[in-house]
Design a protein around this motif. Structure first.
Motif, PDB file in Angstrom:
ATOM      1  N   GLU A 130      -6.366   5.742  -0.302  1.00  0.00           N
ATOM      2  CA  GLU A 130      -6.609   6.944  -0.827  1.00  0.00           C
ATOM      3  C   GLU A 130      -6.491   7.798   1.057  1.00  0.00           C
ATOM      4  OE1 GLU A 130     -10.406   7.211  -3.362  1.00  0.00           O
ATOM      5  OE2 GLU A 130     -10.274   6.240  -0.883  1.00  0.00           O
ATOM      6  N   THR A 131      -6.247   6.851   1.957  1.00  0.00           N
ATOM      7  CA  THR A 131      -5.811   7.979   3.727  1.00  0.00           C
ATOM      8  C   THR A 131      -4.355   8.331   3.147  1.00  0.00           C
ATOM      9  OG1 THR A 131      -7.289   7.247   3.979  1.00  0.00           O
ATOM     10  CG2 THR A 131      -5.469   7.680   5.316  1.00  0.00           C
ATOM     11  N   LEU A 132      -3.668   6.944   2.709  1.00  0.00           N
ATOM     12  CA  LEU A 132      -1.917   6.949   3.021  1.00  0.00           C
ATOM     13  C   LEU A 132      -1.553   7.361   1.603  1.00  0.00           C
ATOM     14  CD1 LEU A 132      -1.982   3.618   5.310  1.00  0.00           C
ATOM     15  CD2 LEU A 132      -1.521   6.354   5.839  1.00  0.00           C
ATOM     16  N   GLY A 133      -2.318   7.260   0.314  1.00  0.00           N
ATOM     17  CA  GLY A 133      -1.287   7.380  -0.709  1.00  0.00           C
ATOM     18  C   GLY A 133       0.169   6.871  -1.102  1.00  0.00           C
ATOM     19  N   ASP A 134       0.824   7.955  -1.679  1.00  0.00           N
ATOM     20  CA  ASP A 134       2.423   6.829  -1.540  1.00  0.00           C
ATOM     21  C   ASP A 134       2.883   6.637  -0.670  1.00  0.00           C
ATOM     22  OD1 ASP A 134       1.867   6.687  -4.497  1.00  0.00           O
ATOM     23  OD2 ASP A 134       2.323   8.275  -5.322  1.00  0.00           O
ATOM     24  N   SER A 135       2.948   6.551   0.527  1.00  0.00           N
ATOM     25  CA  SER A 135       3.539   5.687   1.887  1.00  0.00           C
ATOM     26  C   SER A 135       3.498   4.436   1.808  1.00  0.00           C
ATOM     27  CB  SER A 135       2.703   6.230   3.530  1.00  0.00           C
ATOM     28  OG  SER A 135       2.297   7.746   2.845  1.00  0.00           O
ATOM     29  N   LEU A 136       2.538   4.445   1.419  1.00  0.00           N
ATOM     30  CA  LEU A 136       2.274   2.513   0.840  1.00  0.00           C
ATOM     31  C   LEU A 136       3.348   2.453  -0.898  1.00  0.00           C
ATOM     32  CD1 LEU A 136      -0.849   2.252   1.609  1.00  0.00           C
ATOM     33  CD2 LEU A 136       0.853   2.014   3.083  1.00  0.00           C
ATOM     34  N   GLN A 137       4.052   1.349  -0.353  1.00  0.00           N
ATOM     35  CA  GLN A 137       4.715   0.525  -1.997  1.00  0.00           C
ATOM     36  C   GLN A 137       3.254  -0.828  -1.679  1.00  0.00           C
ATOM     37  OE1 GLN A 137       8.382   0.000  -2.034  1.00  0.00           O
ATOM     38  NE2 GLN A 137       8.829  -1.503  -3.598  1.00  0.00           N
ATOM     39  N   LEU A 138       2.153  -0.923  -2.991  1.00  0.00           N
ATOM     40  CA  LEU A 138       1.769  -1.597  -3.346  1.00  0.00           C
ATOM     41  C   LEU A 138       2.062  -2.179  -4.639  1.00  0.00           C
ATOM     42  CD1 LEU A 138      -1.642   0.587  -3.372  1.00  0.00           C
ATOM     43  CD2 LEU A 138      -0.579  -0.832  -1.550  1.00  0.00           C
ATOM     44  N   ASP A 139       1.899  -4.222  -4.361  1.00  0.00           N
ATOM     45  CA  ASP A 139       2.943  -4.803  -5.022  1.00  0.00           C
ATOM     46  C   ASP A 139       1.627  -5.642  -5.641  1.00  0.00           C
ATOM     47  OD1 ASP A 139       4.038  -6.749  -6.909  1.00  0.00           O
ATOM     48  OD2 ASP A 139       4.778  -7.346  -5.309  1.00  0.00           O
ATOM     49  N   LEU A 140       0.612  -5.062  -6.465  1.00  0.00           N
ATOM     50  CA  LEU A 140      -0.779  -5.554  -6.697  1.00  0.00           C
ATOM     51  C   LEU A 140      -0.344  -7.283  -7.531  1.00  0.00           C
ATOM     52  CD1 LEU A 140      -1.584  -3.703  -5.042  1.00  0.00           C
ATOM     53  CD2 LEU A 140      -3.430  -3.855  -6.406  1.00  0.00           C
ATOM     54  N   VAL A 141      -1.127  -9.161  -7.032  1.00  0.00           N
ATOM     55  CA  VAL A 141      -0.615  -9.670  -7.632  1.00  0.00           C
ATOM     56  C   VAL A 141      -2.143 -10.475  -8.062  1.00  0.00           C
ATOM     57  CG1 VAL A 141       0.818 -12.330  -8.174  1.00  0.00           C
ATOM     58  CG2 VAL A 141       1.472  -9.850  -6.995  1.00  0.00           C
ATOM     59  N   PRO A 142      -2.297 -10.113  -9.236  1.00  0.00           N
ATOM     60  CA  PRO A 142      -3.989 -10.415 -10.166  1.00  0.00           C
ATOM     61  C   PRO A 142      -3.114 -12.119 -10.415  1.00  0.00           C
ATOM     62  CG  PRO A 142      -3.179  -9.209 -11.850  1.00  0.00           C
ATOM     63  CD  PRO A 142      -1.950  -8.909 -10.495  1.00  0.00           C
TER      64      PRO A 142
END
Length: 204
Positions: free
Chosen positions: A50-62
């Motif tokens: 929420e703070t950094l937004g799409d400056s982060l590329q998130l790769d979630l592996v559930p």
């Protein structure tokens, strides 16, 4: 004429800066019912996004410590926290692989992981409606072959990790395993990830 050229160059410089914004990739290996995963996503990862937004590329592996194999052409799964966790993991897998933006996927997962029972359809439905996603599409995926295939895929991704996964949540930064950064991120994700940026975004 000279002033116009200067103005044009200024606009081009701004456009290049915006379109070439640096990102940091964060990969998270986790389980939907793992209490430590809940804590990290709820208290660190989602607020950080929420703070950094799409400056982060998130790769979630559930997936985590689950197991999968095909029996008579159908996937069979066993999960560390039982069948309910397998279903919850599939809910995450489906949202992550539908045609949703990173923000839409993260908003749903962030909402769901704040609930006491993220495996319950009632909670997932509320989060889907709250975040304006199609609950019927998510539910159909999680209960069908598509959800099985996606969950098995995340199992393959997890099984191919080197060194092998030993615990969750397990966090990589820019595809690199760094215990110091991981330990730091558990306590202060935003501070940790901001230190990785060469050109820090405004959220830092």
């Amino acid at each position: 004429m000279f002033v116009a050229r200067i103005a044009l160059l200024f606009i081009i410089c701004i456009w290049v800066r915006l379109t070439s914004q640096e990102t940091v990739k964060v990969t998270l290996y986790y389980e939907a019912l793992c209490p430590y995963c809940h804590e990290f996503i709820q208290d660190q990862l989602y607020p950080g996004y929420e703070t950094l937004g799409d400056s982060l590329q998130l790769d979630l592996v559930p997936y985590g410590a689950a197991k999968h194999k095909k029996v008579h052409g159908k996937w069979k799964f066993s999960c560390q926290h039982g069948p309910k966790e397998c279903y919850a993991n599939k809910l995450h897998a489906c949202v992550l692989n539908k045609n949703y933006t990173q923000a839409e996927s993260m908003n749903f997962i962030g909402c769901l992981m704040k609930t006491a029972n993220p495996e319950k359809d009632s909670n997932a439905k509320k989060c889907a409606y709250k975040k304006e996603l199609s609950w019927e599409t998510i539910k159909r995926c999680a209960n069908g072959e598509e959800g099985d295939e996606l969950f098995a895929h995340y199992g393959d991704v997890t099984d191919s990790l080197y060194p092998s996964l030993e615990y969750v949540p397990h966090i990589l930064f820019n595809d690199k395993d760094n215990q110091t950064l991981e330990d730091s991120a558990r306590d202060n994700f935003v501070k940790t990830v901001c230190a990785i940026f060469t050109d820090r975004p405004s959220g830092c």
